[in-house]
Structures are given as structure tokens and as C-alpha cells.
Scaffold this motif. Structure first.
Motif, PDB file in Angstrom:
ATOM      1  N   ARG A  76       0.852  -1.294  -0.219  1.00  0.00           N
ATOM      2  CA  ARG A  76      -0.103   0.039   0.351  1.00  0.00           C
ATOM      3  C   ARG A  76       0.863   1.283  -0.139  1.00  0.00           C
ATOM      4  N   GLU A  95      -6.584   8.787  -7.214  1.00  0.00           N
ATOM      5  CA  GLU A  95      -7.408   7.999  -7.512  1.00  0.00           C
ATOM      6  C   GLU A  95      -7.016   7.027  -8.922  1.00  0.00           C
ATOM      7  N   GLY A  98      -4.419   4.531  -7.881  1.00  0.00           N
ATOM      8  CA  GLY A  98      -4.821   3.751  -6.885  1.00  0.00           C
ATOM      9  C   GLY A  98      -4.224   3.914  -5.468  1.00  0.00           C
TER      10      GLY A  98
END
Length: 212
Positions: A76, A95, A98
Motif C-alpha cells: 500500500r 485515484e 490507486g
């Protein structure tokens, strides 16, 4: 770039040295606070973009794109920026890439708590905000860039419509309080000391670590 943390810096960028790692990609103005919040989590690395982008928001989005491209291998990536003057472009890029990011217009909002900050905005539009970082770096990020060291007569042009300097304190440091009070005096503003702690930044990073 200022790169504290446990990742390995290679000629191609930052690479994690273990499995299940998280990269926090943040503003250099938040580095001290992010490290304080994540120090006990050895699966979180921190990569900071230059703090001076606080004064040049047009540089943030290209720098974020470049940093993400060079930081492959993380489970992440969390973007420790709010909009920060990018006009919604940073959220659109996050966005697209991601990756997660902080909500809100800027760090002054998420330190105080974005909902509370926005609720007060109508009554505080004549307030000028400083954080721990900006108190420490007041000359480098406010006084000199605005030319007030050379042309103090510009103070009224810049700050004539402000009434109060609000010091949003992340820590309880009497020396910083006195320095912030002096900043207010130099700008000709009333002074308010508001202890916010880490606000939404603390909550977001705690949630990130727990989810991992």
C-alpha cells in the motif's frame, strides 16, 4: 527528497526490504510528525517530498507521480497530503494511481480535524495559521519568501485583513509557543495558542497500521 524509514534507496528509487510493507508518501513539513506517529511500526516506510512545495503547490502532483513510479513493491501507498492548493488535481491523480490520501483542503484542517475546521471557517477567515513546523521555519517559509525581511512595509499589504495568528500546536513546547507569539507580534496580529495534537493525521496513520 528526505527519506527516513527502513526502505532501501536504490538507483531506481525506494524499494521495500520486507513483505507486507506500507509506504507513507508525505509532505516534508509533516516528516517529524509522521515519524512520531509511525516510529513503532517497523512495516511502515516514509518518503518525503520537499517541504518547500508548501509554497509551490504546482510541483506536488508531478513529484507524487514520480515518487510513486519509483516506489514499486509496496502493498500500500498512503499519501500524507490533503489537497494543498492543487485544485483537486492531487485527488484525481491519487485515484488514478490507486493510492489513498488524506481528506481536506490542507494540513491546517486535518490537524484541527477537518470537520471542525470547516465548521469554524466562516468565523475564522481573518485568521492566519501556523503549525509546529511553520513556527520553526517561519523565516524560511513566510518572512523571507514574502520579502518582509527586505521590505517590512509590505506587511500591511499581505496581512492587513488578518486579525489573529492561530498557532495549531502538535506538541506542548513552551519554546515554540513563545516563538509563535513573536511571529504574531512581527505580523502585527493577535495571538491564539490552540493545541490540536496530530488531529486526523494521527487517526489516519493509526488506522493504516491497524489494517495492515
Amino acid at each position: 527528497m528526505d527519506i527516513p524509514g527502513d526502505g532501501e534507496l536504490t538507483e531506481h528509487g525506494l524499494r521495500p526490504t520486507g513483505h507486507g510493507r506500507i509506504l507513507v508518501l508525505g509532505c516534508g513539513a509533516l516528516a517529524r510528525e509522521i515519524l512520531a506517529l509511525t516510529r513503532k511500526f517497523d512495516h511502515i516506510d516514509l518518503l518525503c517530498l520537499p517541504a518547500i512545495y508548501h509554497n509551490h503547490p504546482e510541483k506536488i502532483v508531478p513529484a507524487v507521480r514520480s515518487a510513486v513510479a519509483k516506489s514499486a513493491g509496496y502493498d500500500r501507498i498512503f499519501l500524507a497530503y490533503a489537497d494543498c492548493g492543487t485544485g483537486g488535481e492531487l485527488a484525481r491523480v491519487a485515484e488514478e494511481l490507486g493510492i489513498e490520501m488524506m481528506a481536506g483542503p490542507h494540513c491546517f484542517a486535518f490537524y484541527q480535524g477537518t470537520e471542525d475546521f470547516l465548521d469554524r471557517a466562516g468565523q475564522e477567515f481573518t485568521s492566519f495559521y501556523l503549525t509546529d513546523f511553520l513556527v520553526r521555519q517561519f523565516d524560511a517559509f513566510v518572512w523571507k519568501p514574502l520579502g518582509l525581511d527586505r521590505h517590512p512595509e509590505l506587511r500591511e499589504s499581505y496581512f492587513g485583513h488578518y486579525r489573529t495568528l492561530v498557532y495549531q500546536a502538535q506538541t506542548d513546547d513552551p519554546a515554540l509557543v513563545e516563538k509563535a507569539r513573536d511571529c504574531a507580534k512581527r505580523l502585527g496580529l493577535d495571538f491564539e495558542h490552540r493545541i490540536t495534537g496530530y488531529g486526523d493525521l494521527g487517526a489516519a496513520l493509526a488506522a493504516l497500521a491497524e489494517e495492515a
